[in-house]
Design an enzyme around this catalytic site. Structure first.
Site, short mmCIF file in Angstrom:
data_model
loop_
_atom_site.label_atom_id
_atom_site.label_comp_id
_atom_site.label_asym_id
_atom_site.label_seq_id
_atom_site.Cartn_x
_atom_site.Cartn_y
_atom_site.Cartn_z
CB THR A 20 -0.95 0.03 1.22
OG1 THR A 20 -0.15 0.09 2.40
CG2 THR A 20 -1.87 -1.16 1.28
CD1 TRP A 21 6.32 3.17 -1.69
CD2 TRP A 21 5.52 4.46 -0.06
NE1 TRP A 21 7.04 4.35 -1.68
CE2 TRP A 21 6.57 5.16 -0.69
CE3 TRP A 21 4.85 5.08 1.00
CZ2 TRP A 21 6.97 6.43 -0.30
CZ3 TRP A 21 5.24 6.36 1.39
CH2 TRP A 21 6.29 7.01 0.74
CG ASP A 53 3.33 -4.16 4.29
OD1 ASP A 53 3.67 -4.50 5.44
OD2 ASP A 53 3.88 -3.23 3.67
CE1 TYR A 58 5.19 2.65 3.78
CE2 TYR A 58 3.44 1.13 3.18
CZ TYR A 58 4.78 1.39 3.41
OH TYR A 58 5.70 0.38 3.26
CD GLN A 169 7.36 -5.06 4.46
OE1 GLN A 169 7.26 -4.05 3.78
NE2 GLN A 169 6.42 -5.43 5.31
CE1 TYR A 197 11.96 -2.25 0.16
CE2 TYR A 197 11.82 -3.13 2.37
CZ TYR A 197 12.45 -2.32 1.44
OH TYR A 197 13.56 -1.60 1.78
NE ARG A 202 11.26 1.46 -4.31
CZ ARG A 202 12.27 0.85 -3.71
NH1 ARG A 202 13.21 0.27 -4.43
NH2 ARG A 202 12.34 0.80 -2.40
N1 LIG Z 1 9.34 -1.94 4.50
C1 LIG Z 1 9.77 -1.03 3.66
O1 LIG Z 1 10.69 -0.25 3.93
C2 LIG Z 1 9.11 -0.94 2.31
C3 LIG Z 1 9.70 -0.20 1.27
C4 LIG Z 1 9.05 -0.18 0.02
C5 LIG Z 1 7.87 -0.87 -0.15
N2 LIG Z 1 7.29 -1.56 0.89
C6 LIG Z 1 6.02 -2.33 0.73
O2 LIG Z 1 6.11 -3.16 -0.43
C7 LIG Z 1 5.04 -2.84 -1.34
C8 LIG Z 1 5.48 -3.06 -2.78
O3 LIG Z 1 6.65 -2.34 -3.07
P1 LIG Z 1 6.67 -1.09 -4.08
O4 LIG Z 1 5.34 -0.43 -4.10
O5 LIG Z 1 7.86 -0.29 -3.68
O6 LIG Z 1 7.09 -1.73 -5.46
P2 LIG Z 1 6.52 -2.85 -6.47
O7 LIG Z 1 5.30 -3.49 -5.97
O8 LIG Z 1 7.70 -3.70 -6.79
O9 LIG Z 1 6.23 -1.97 -7.76
C9 LIG Z 1 5.24 -0.98 -7.81
C10 LIG Z 1 5.45 -0.13 -9.04
O10 LIG Z 1 5.41 -0.95 -10.21
C11 LIG Z 1 4.32 -0.56 -11.05
N3 LIG Z 1 3.75 -1.82 -11.57
C12 LIG Z 1 3.87 -2.29 -12.83
N4 LIG Z 1 3.31 -3.51 -12.94
C13 LIG Z 1 2.83 -3.82 -11.73
C14 LIG Z 1 2.16 -4.96 -11.22
N5 LIG Z 1 1.85 -6.02 -11.98
N6 LIG Z 1 1.83 -4.95 -9.92
C15 LIG Z 1 2.14 -3.92 -9.12
N7 LIG Z 1 2.76 -2.80 -9.55
C16 LIG Z 1 3.12 -2.75 -10.86
C17 LIG Z 1 3.39 0.22 -10.15
O11 LIG Z 1 2.63 1.11 -10.91
P3 LIG Z 1 1.27 1.74 -10.29
O12 LIG Z 1 1.67 2.62 -9.17
O13 LIG Z 1 0.71 2.44 -11.45
O14 LIG Z 1 0.42 0.58 -9.85
C18 LIG Z 1 4.39 0.93 -9.23
O15 LIG Z 1 4.97 2.03 -9.89
C19 LIG Z 1 4.70 -1.39 -0.99
O16 LIG Z 1 3.45 -1.03 -1.52
C20 LIG Z 1 4.80 -1.43 0.51
O17 LIG Z 1 3.64 -2.01 1.08
C21 LIG Z 1 7.92 -1.61 2.10
#
Ligand SMILES: NC(=O)c1ccc[n+]([C@@H]2O[C@H](COP(=O)([O-])OP(=O)(O)OC[C@H]3O[C@@H](n4cnc5c(N)ncnc54)[C@H](OP(=O)(O)O)[C@@H]3O)[C@@H](O)[C@H]2O)c1
Length: 278
Positions: A20-21, A53, A58, A169, A197, A202
């Site tokens: 959900t980031w 998550d 956030y 995580q 994550y 990204r």
């Molecule tokens: N613990 C920590 O420090 C930390 C750090 C970073 C992330 N997180 C958690 O991990 C989650 C996922 O990581 P993330 O958001 O950094 O990166 P991600 O899920 O690897 O990638 C998201 C990015 O990819 C694009 N995308 C392209 N195809 C996709 C698909 N099939 N599914 C999802 N997204 C797609 C999304 O576009 P759109 O935005 O247009 O959908 C967005 O720009 C976060 O939402 C958060 O909950 C935790």
């Protein structure tokens, strides 16, 4: 959906959760996209990705409010993980942060409460004492960490006496495999769940390039009749003890990601990916 046991708790969580980031905003609150985000999260829940998550950080807490809206009457059927920020790790601050998260999430308990990142200025023993208090009070079911090295993970484990540390995580995807060096083997040995994550880097996996490694990924994706993201997620969840949380803000991405389970890359495909994305 497929499930993996969370540490040694006996609780099974889906191998794919909903990240959900960016939901509800990034560093500030944005209300414009809430309806679509709620729809995307609800679709994820329908598709059995019943693990969300989020974090107090956030969208300054608004992400948790959107999660509450998406979950509503279904609370007990969803595994909710949230995080206390690194600057809030003193005993009193952890309790305060947890109370605020519970309020925003409109729930009486958090399934997994994670320390978002380590803070060397506050002894981990103090933070974990607060975590154990929250577990004893029934406000938190399980305790986890995020962005902790092996040493920091061990210290967090040692600081707990009544509860145990069930997860870490960390960033893990085809392009960033640094956890494979020491954290992954350690987690496997200790049976600590690794929550991956940024599992599609990204968005970079989706966009990718044209050099050799992307050609390998595309070849395997075409052969399996899957997208790059589906292959990259399947590659991750075949690792032990790993589950992944791709971002879930768009319906089409949630639908696509649900297609990453229910099949398996062959050993040969996994090896080819390991080799190409070394
Ligand atoms: N613990 C920590 O420090 C930390 C750090 C970073 C992330 N997180 C958690 O991990 C989650 C996922 O990581 P993330 O958001 O950094 O990166 P991600 O899920 O690897 O990638 C998201 C990015 O990819 C694009 N995308 C392209 N195809 C996709 C698909 N099939 N599914 C999802 N997204 C797609 C999304 O576009 P759109 O935005 O247009 O959908 C967005 O720009 C976060 O939402 C958060 O909950 C935790």
């Amino acid at each position: 959906m497929e499930f993996k046991e969370l540490d040694k708790t006996g609780v099974k969580i889906p191998v794919l959760g909903l990240g959900t980031w960016g939901i509800g905003g990034f560093d500030s609150k944005h209300f414009g996209g809430d309806d679509e985000a709620v729809r995307a999260l609800r679709l994820g829940l329908e598709l059995e990705m019943r693990f969300i998550d989020t974090a107090e950080m956030y969208a300054r807490g608004h992400s948790e409010e959107v999660v509450a809206k998406a979950v509503e009457s279904d609370r007990d059927k969803v595994f909710i993980a949230t995080k206390v920020s690194g600057e809030n790790l003193s005993y009193e601050d952890v309790l305060k942060s947890c109370a605020a998260s519970l309020k925003r999430l409109k729930t009486s308990y958090i399934d997994l409460y994670q320390v978002h990142w380590p803070n060397p200025r506050i002894p981990i023993s103090e933070t974990m004492k607060a975590m154990e208090h929250l577990v004893a009070e029934g406000m938190v079911r399980y305790v986890g960490v995020s962005n902790f090295s092996v040493r920091q993970t061990r210290e967090a484990q040692e600081a707990l006496s009544k509860a145990s540390l069930v997860s870490n995580q960390v960033e893990y995807n085809l392009l960033d495999r640094s956890v494979e060096e020491d954290l992954l083997p350690y987690a496997k040995k200790e049976k600590i769940t690794i929550i991956a994550y940024s599992p599609i880097a990204r968005g970079q996996i989706h966009e990718g390039g044209r050099d050799k490694r992307w050609q390998v990924l595309d070849k395997i994706a075409t052969k399996c009749g899957k997208t790059r993201a589906q292959v990259a997620l399947n590659w991750l969840i075949l690792k032990e003890p790993v589950v992944a949380i791709p971002k879930a803000i768009r319906l089409e991405h949630v639908r696509e990601n649900a297609g990453a389970v229910g099949w398996r890359l062959s050993e040969q495909d996994q090896n080819e990916l390991n080799e190409a994305f070394r």
